[in-house]
Design an enzyme around this catalytic site. Structure first.
Site, PDB file in Angstrom:
ATOM      1  N   ASP A 193     -10.547   3.031   1.683  1.00 46.31           N
ATOM      2  CA  ASP A 193     -10.884   2.457   2.997  1.00 46.31           C
ATOM      3  C   ASP A 193     -11.679   3.439   3.867  1.00 46.31           C
ATOM      4  O   ASP A 193     -12.743   3.109   4.381  1.00 46.31           O
ATOM      5  CB  ASP A 193      -9.620   2.024   3.750  1.00 46.31           C
ATOM      6  N   LYS A 204       0.798  -1.230   0.000  1.00 44.40           N
ATOM      7  CA  LYS A 204       0.000   0.000   0.000  1.00 44.40           C
ATOM      8  C   LYS A 204       0.835   1.288   0.000  1.00 44.40           C
ATOM      9  O   LYS A 204       0.389   2.316  -0.507  1.00 44.40           O
ATOM     10  CB  LYS A 204      -0.940   0.011   1.211  1.00 44.40           C
TER      11      LYS A 204
END
Ligand code: NDP
Length: 280
Positions: free
Chosen positions: A107, A71
């Protein structure tokens, strides 16, 4: 009737490659809308990430999701970063716009959208957040951008908690403070309590060590854990009369945001949720 075999590919780079619930959810969305796309899981070692990004362009992928451990490192290989990515410092979704790679982080957006769909507006709200890892960071940044008034971060590692509180205070208009987590602490006064730790994720049946008697019926209590959806944390919060929201809803919302970024189409939320629930 003939078939269009020019399937478009999206995918996920990272671990684990097996039984990724996102595959089930995204394939269900493609099927529901009758579009001939594929969502693939692709195991990429950290040392191969640069090559994987070259492959992504070469094979005209519409985009990808990224999991741990990619990420942060993935930011080296994209052309542009959305505002939230610049603040969070991590991406989980990349869109390939004619060879130009744009990084997003869905997210925290999924978290905010999940609340919105349940009639909760974050404007002026006070939040207490357990955990200061990647999920917490994404949630805190998006809640601050959505005009939450106050964040109280509770974390075991002091350094991580203080760093996240400083980020929010320095980069947004929201006020953040940090409390070290030692033993069963009382929940600070808040409108929304969030478990953003990994405690309770299958097969772990634990719940965060807090004083559950300090949860009040006025609070909304949200878990980020998607599996199981109804965690012990949520069940104990409901026993105190609080309204609860699960991590599965958040996962579907973030997947729906990714779907729209890649395809330009509104995601069929019900079909996605049904597909993922059937896998649980
Ligand atoms: P990280 O590893 O980055 O962070 C984990 C956090 O949990 C840290 O703050 C860590 O504290 C805390 N923690 C872990 N174990 C304990 C413990 N025993 N006691 C106290 N604190 C603990 O993970 P992520 O933030 O990336 O992910 C967290 C969870 O969020 C995962 O379970 C993931 O599945 C879920 N998630 C759900 C999403 C959804 O859409 N529903 C999206 C993204 C994530 P410390 O800093 O002290 O180590």
């Amino acid at each position: 009737m003939g078939r269009n075999y020019r399937a478009q590919l999206t995918g996920v780079f990272g671990y684990p490659v097996d039984e990724n619930p996102t595959v089930v959810m995204q394939q269900a969305a493609f099927k529901e809308l009758g579009i001939d796309w594929r969502y693939l899981t692709i195991l990429v070692k950290p040392s191969d990430l640069a090559d994987a990004f070259r492959g992504l362009r070469a094979m005209n992928f519409a985009g990808i999701n990224l999991t741990v451990p990619h990420k942060i490192e993935a930011l080296k290989y994209v052309d542009e970063q959305a505002l939230e990515v610049r603040l969070i410092g991590a991406t989980n979704t990349v869109v390939n716009q004619n060879g130009r790679l744009i990084a997003y982080n869905t997210d925290g957006k999924g978290f905010v959208e999940g609340l919105r769909m349940n009639g909760v507006d974050l404007k002026g709200k006070r939040l207490a957040i357990l955990g200061a890892g990647g999920a917490s960071r994404a949630i805190c940044v998006e809640c601050a951008l959505a005009s939450a008034a106050e964040l109280t971060l509770i974390n075991r590692s002091v350094e991580k908690g203080e760093k996240l509180a400083s980020l929010i205070n320095e980069k947004t208009d929201c006020r953040a403070s940090f409390i070290g987590w030692e033993g069963a602490i009382d929940v600070p006064p808040c409108d929304i309590l969030i478990n953003a730790t990994s405690i309770g994720l299958y097969p772990d049946e634990n719940c965060p060590d807090i004083n559950y008697d300090s949860i009040t019926p006025e609070m909304i209590v949200q878990d980020v854990i998607p599996n199981p959806a109804d965690t012990l944390f949520l069940r104990r919060a409901r026993e105190r009369g609080a309204k609860t929201l699960d991590g599965l809803g958040m996962l579907v919302c973030q997947g729906a945001i990714g779907f729209k970024l890649w395809t330009g189409l509104d995601a069929p939320l019900d079909a996605m949720k049904r597909a993922i629930e059937a896998e649980q």
